[in-house]
Write an enzyme that holds these catalytic residues in place. Sequence first.
Site, PDB file in Angstrom:
ATOM      1  N   ASP A 111     -26.990  51.660   2.718  1.00  0.00           N
ATOM      2  CA  ASP A 111     -26.413  52.502   3.879  1.00  0.00           C
ATOM      3  C   ASP A 111     -25.792  53.814   3.279  1.00  0.00           C
ATOM      4  OD1 ASP A 111     -27.428  50.791   5.713  1.00  0.00           O
ATOM      5  OD2 ASP A 111     -25.239  49.620   5.906  1.00  0.00           O
ATOM      6  N   SER A 167     -63.094  42.273  18.540  1.00  0.00           N
ATOM      7  CA  SER A 167     -62.455  40.882  18.901  1.00  0.00           C
ATOM      8  C   SER A 167     -63.238  40.115  17.841  1.00  0.00           C
ATOM      9  CB  SER A 167     -62.694  40.471  20.213  1.00  0.00           C
ATOM     10  OG  SER A 167     -62.180  39.311  20.285  1.00  0.00           O
ATOM     11  N   GLU A 223     -57.917  34.532   5.546  1.00  0.00           N
ATOM     12  CA  GLU A 223     -56.713  35.022   5.708  1.00  0.00           C
ATOM     13  C   GLU A 223     -55.994  34.358   6.762  1.00  0.00           C
ATOM     14  OE1 GLU A 223     -57.130  39.207   6.676  1.00  0.00           O
ATOM     15  OE2 GLU A 223     -58.601  39.572   4.993  1.00  0.00           O
ATOM     16  N   LYS A 234     -54.468  33.890  10.673  1.00  0.00           N
ATOM     17  CA  LYS A 234     -54.673  34.659  11.654  1.00  0.00           C
ATOM     18  C   LYS A 234     -53.030  34.869  12.333  1.00  0.00           C
ATOM     19  CE  LYS A 234     -57.064  34.643  16.001  1.00  0.00           C
ATOM     20  NZ  LYS A 234     -56.527  35.490  16.745  1.00  0.00           N
ATOM     21  N   ARG A 262     -54.282  48.308  20.672  1.00  0.00           N
ATOM     22  CA  ARG A 262     -55.734  47.773  20.643  1.00  0.00           C
ATOM     23  C   ARG A 262     -56.170  48.291  22.304  1.00  0.00           C
ATOM     24  NH1 ARG A 262     -58.906  43.471  22.737  1.00  0.00           N
ATOM     25  NH2 ARG A 262     -61.040  43.530  21.598  1.00  0.00           N
ATOM     26  N   GLU A 302     -51.715  43.715  12.163  1.00  0.00           N
ATOM     27  CA  GLU A 302     -51.051  43.147  13.093  1.00  0.00           C
ATOM     28  C   GLU A 302     -49.509  43.175  13.172  1.00  0.00           C
ATOM     29  OE1 GLU A 302     -53.340  41.355  14.694  1.00  0.00           O
ATOM     30  OE2 GLU A 302     -52.645  40.061  15.956  1.00  0.00           O
ATOM     31  N   LYS A 343     -63.761  36.187   6.596  1.00  0.00           N
ATOM     32  CA  LYS A 343     -64.206  37.429   6.580  1.00  0.00           C
ATOM     33  C   LYS A 343     -65.236  37.528   5.342  1.00  0.00           C
ATOM     34  CE  LYS A 343     -60.411  39.817   8.441  1.00  0.00           C
ATOM     35  NZ  LYS A 343     -59.191  40.662   8.145  1.00  0.00           N
ATOM     36  N   CYS A 360     -25.897  27.611  45.830  1.00  0.00           N
ATOM     37  CA  CYS A 360     -25.619  26.911  44.434  1.00  0.00           C
ATOM     38  C   CYS A 360     -25.835  25.280  44.571  1.00  0.00           C
ATOM     39  CB  CYS A 360     -24.319  27.161  43.760  1.00  0.00           C
ATOM     40  SG  CYS A 360     -23.836  26.245  42.412  1.00  0.00           S
ATOM     41  N   CYS A 416     -16.793  27.615  40.208  1.00  0.00           N
ATOM     42  CA  CYS A 416     -17.986  26.644  40.321  1.00  0.00           C
ATOM     43  C   CYS A 416     -17.873  25.565  39.283  1.00  0.00           C
ATOM     44  CB  CYS A 416     -19.436  27.168  40.296  1.00  0.00           C
ATOM     45  SG  CYS A 416     -20.903  26.167  40.058  1.00  0.00           S
TER      46      CYS A 416
HETATM   47  S1  IVH Z   1     -59.670  40.839  11.696  1.00  0.00           S
HETATM   48  C1  IVH Z   1     -63.183  43.267  13.777  1.00  0.00           C
HETATM   49  N1  IVH Z   1     -57.786  39.518  10.461  1.00  0.00           N
HETATM   50  O1  IVH Z   1     -56.982  37.956  16.014  1.00  0.00           O
HETATM   51  C2  IVH Z   1     -62.164  42.344  13.620  1.00  0.00           C
HETATM   52  N2  IVH Z   1     -57.539  39.638  12.684  1.00  0.00           N
HETATM   53  O2  IVH Z   1     -59.034  36.982  17.582  1.00  0.00           O
HETATM   54  C3  IVH Z   1     -60.873  42.117  13.922  1.00  0.00           C
HETATM   55  N3  IVH Z   1     -55.743  38.792  14.078  1.00  0.00           N
HETATM   56  O3  IVH Z   1     -57.809  41.293  17.667  1.00  0.00           O
HETATM   57  C4  IVH Z   1     -59.641  41.448  13.249  1.00  0.00           C
HETATM   58  N4  IVH Z   1     -54.900  38.079  12.293  1.00  0.00           N
HETATM   59  O4  IVH Z   1     -55.195  40.880  16.536  1.00  0.00           O
HETATM   60  C5  IVH Z   1     -58.220  39.938  11.585  1.00  0.00           C
HETATM   61  N5  IVH Z   1     -55.993  38.488   9.295  1.00  0.00           N
HETATM   62  C6  IVH Z   1     -56.448  38.854  10.423  1.00  0.00           C
HETATM   63  C7  IVH Z   1     -56.064  38.655  11.694  1.00  0.00           C
HETATM   64  C8  IVH Z   1     -56.511  39.131  13.048  1.00  0.00           C
HETATM   65  C9  IVH Z   1     -54.504  38.016  13.403  1.00  0.00           C
HETATM   66  C10 IVH Z   1     -56.012  39.116  15.262  1.00  0.00           C
HETATM   67  C11 IVH Z   1     -56.333  40.489  15.791  1.00  0.00           C
HETATM   68  C12 IVH Z   1     -57.571  40.410  16.393  1.00  0.00           C
HETATM   69  C13 IVH Z   1     -57.675  38.833  16.916  1.00  0.00           C
HETATM   70  C14 IVH Z   1     -58.958  38.464  17.270  1.00  0.00           C
END
Ligand code: IVH
Length: 701
Positions: free
Chosen positions: A38, A83, A114, A116, A142, A184, A300, A419, A442
């Site tokens: 700060d 998606s 990874e 989600k 998005r 995200e 992936k 009430c 009350c």
């Molecule tokens: S890859 C082309 N990696 O899940 C693809 N998505 O169900 C896109 N999400 O819209 C996403 N963690 O909002 C990816 N490690 C991750 C993720 C992730 C969360 C969400 C993301 C996506 C949705 C799809």
Amino acid sequence: MAETAVARKIEKLRDELRRHEHLYYVLDAPEISDAEYDALLNELKKLEAAHPDLVTPDSPTQRVGGKPAEGFRKAQHSRPMLSLDNAYSAEELADWDRRVRELAGNLPVEYTAELKLDGLSVALSYEAAPNGGARLAMGLTRGDGQTGEDVTSNIRTIRSVPLSLPAERLKKAKLPQGIELRGEVVMPEAAFLLMNEEREREGLPAFVNPRNSAAGTLRTLDSSIVARRRLVFFAYFLLVDGEYFAAGQTATLDALTTLGFRVNPHRHLVSSVEEMMKFIDDAESKRATLGYEIDGVVLKVDAHATQQRLGYTGRAPRWAIAYKFTAKSGVTQVKSITVQVGRTGKLTPVAELAPVFIGGTTVSRATLHNADFIERLGLKLGDWVKVERGGDVIPKVVEVIEDADHPRGKHSFKFPTECPECGSKVVRAEGEADYRCVNADCPAKLRESLLHFGRREVMNIEGLGDAVVQQLAEKRLVKSVADLYELDEKALGSLEKEVVRVDKKTQQKIAKKEALLGPKAVKTLIEQIENSKKSGLARVLMGLGIRFVGERTAELLAQEFGSIEALMAASAEELERVEEVGPRISQAILEFFADKENRNLVKRLADAGVDMTAEKKQRTAQLAGLTFVLTGTLPTLTRDEAEEKIEAAGGKTSGSVSKKTSYVVAGEEAGSKLDKARELKIPVIDEKGLLALLAGGPAPS
Ligand code: IVH
């Protein structure tokens, strides 16, 4: 200072601040205290205020959030935000793995696993900056995947999003200046709980889960609110010229780390369904302790060439899949809806459910938040509903089931106009979601405020439970929390409970009144009440039930003001100097103490001997009350800089040594002032000593 020297100084400070932001928000490994941070930020603010022409949009001072926006502009994504297809079992993953391998032919198949993250995805674009680096240009939600909303001003407040990327980092990651990142935005659970507490006090509907709150927050038009919500951004994709980074997913995540983004550390390369399931099991077991919500695992294909060979369907890449954890939910019937009255008079509808076993416990009630929520669900009495339980959060009704097996209920629920506790009128203030009972007396309000006062986190009065509170209110022994301190053994001994006995001879049930508390319990409760007097200012502030003043705010206020008198005398401006206190909270505090009854309550608590003081924390005013005299040349600080630092920390500087001088700071070639200091026995410190004092520690002698 000359203009160029100031510019250089400003840039130096910015670099320093950016380094500390990265250490704190991305690496979770701060090197300096918040106060030191700060102090640096204040120094920069001061310099920028004096030289407004030198302010740049990527300065660390520019995160605070600007004026409320009118609405969000829509903008096209550089490439659709797709998606993911979902899988729910090992079999489904095995099917997918088989398809991937078929299509990949002789190309390598390995997967990055990874977490989600359960937030919302955003796209951040960076543009070339004149200094060879890049600057955050736009942040888009998005949206429908093709176009999103321009939430740049809100994204800028997220500390884990760098506002600029230095040229060296881009070079190290082998990237051009113009890039786009996707990832995200999540709201950590702690921030979510705090925020909902605040909303509840504010009479706003609570957010149902951290994802909704992250989404709601990111779409808040006032970015200064967003700045306080502590969102976090995790990066997972990188686009160069509108194409995915050509080096594969592992390399992408590494490059993102090099650039200074926060990349989720829980990731692993896997190459079989077995390994995928192991990662998934691991993730599920870590789920409760991560501090943010995840709803599955994303797999992936790692190699870019293989990704390209696999390509995309209309909505999702073929090279990735989301394994979703199955939600902890159950289906049950709504038997009735009851309405509870809270401490502030707020009416909360609660669904009374046919008991259902969800995630290890039996659930028979679930909150319905408010009238709007019931309307949004379209809920009728007798409906079958889906109920979810996440972590240790209160069970919630998420939807009404409509199918052949679950006939719809017939009767709509009518929200009471009176009430349920005292029969007084209930009102709904304009713009508020909640109905409130207008009756200041009350019994439900009194009961709830007594229960709140006694809670462990508040005044910690063990034994002040439902039954005792109910009786105290009913017998009119207590009309406000201050009356607790006047209770004696006789009063507490007079509390009763009803017991039903079966007469042995006649086998008839006889209802009889008995003492609720025995002599020992009475004594303990009196001791507990007595002890609570020592709880201190922060807890009393919470106990008073000032709107918006929860645990953290109360603590910060107590540290800042040190006593209830000082707090009551504070102006809006002084209140707002406290971290996290904005106009809304300061207004609520001022209104609270403007009320005669509330002031009377404080006075009665004080008369009863309740301690309403706290140890003042000298956070940014470490040097308040101290006077310094500088002499000689300091090794790193200029005279101006040293003075600025002292003043920023609340200290004074003076040109001559007197009895009022607290410290003389002496550097090389100190002159007569040093002699004078010795003569008057004023402590002499060097630059190191000064810095130690500024950091809040003692000066080394
Ligand atoms: S890859 C082309 N990696 O899940 C693809 N998505 O169900 C896109 N999400 O819209 C996403 N963690 O909002 C990816 N490690 C991750 C993720 C992730 C969360 C969400 C993301 C996506 C949705 C799809």
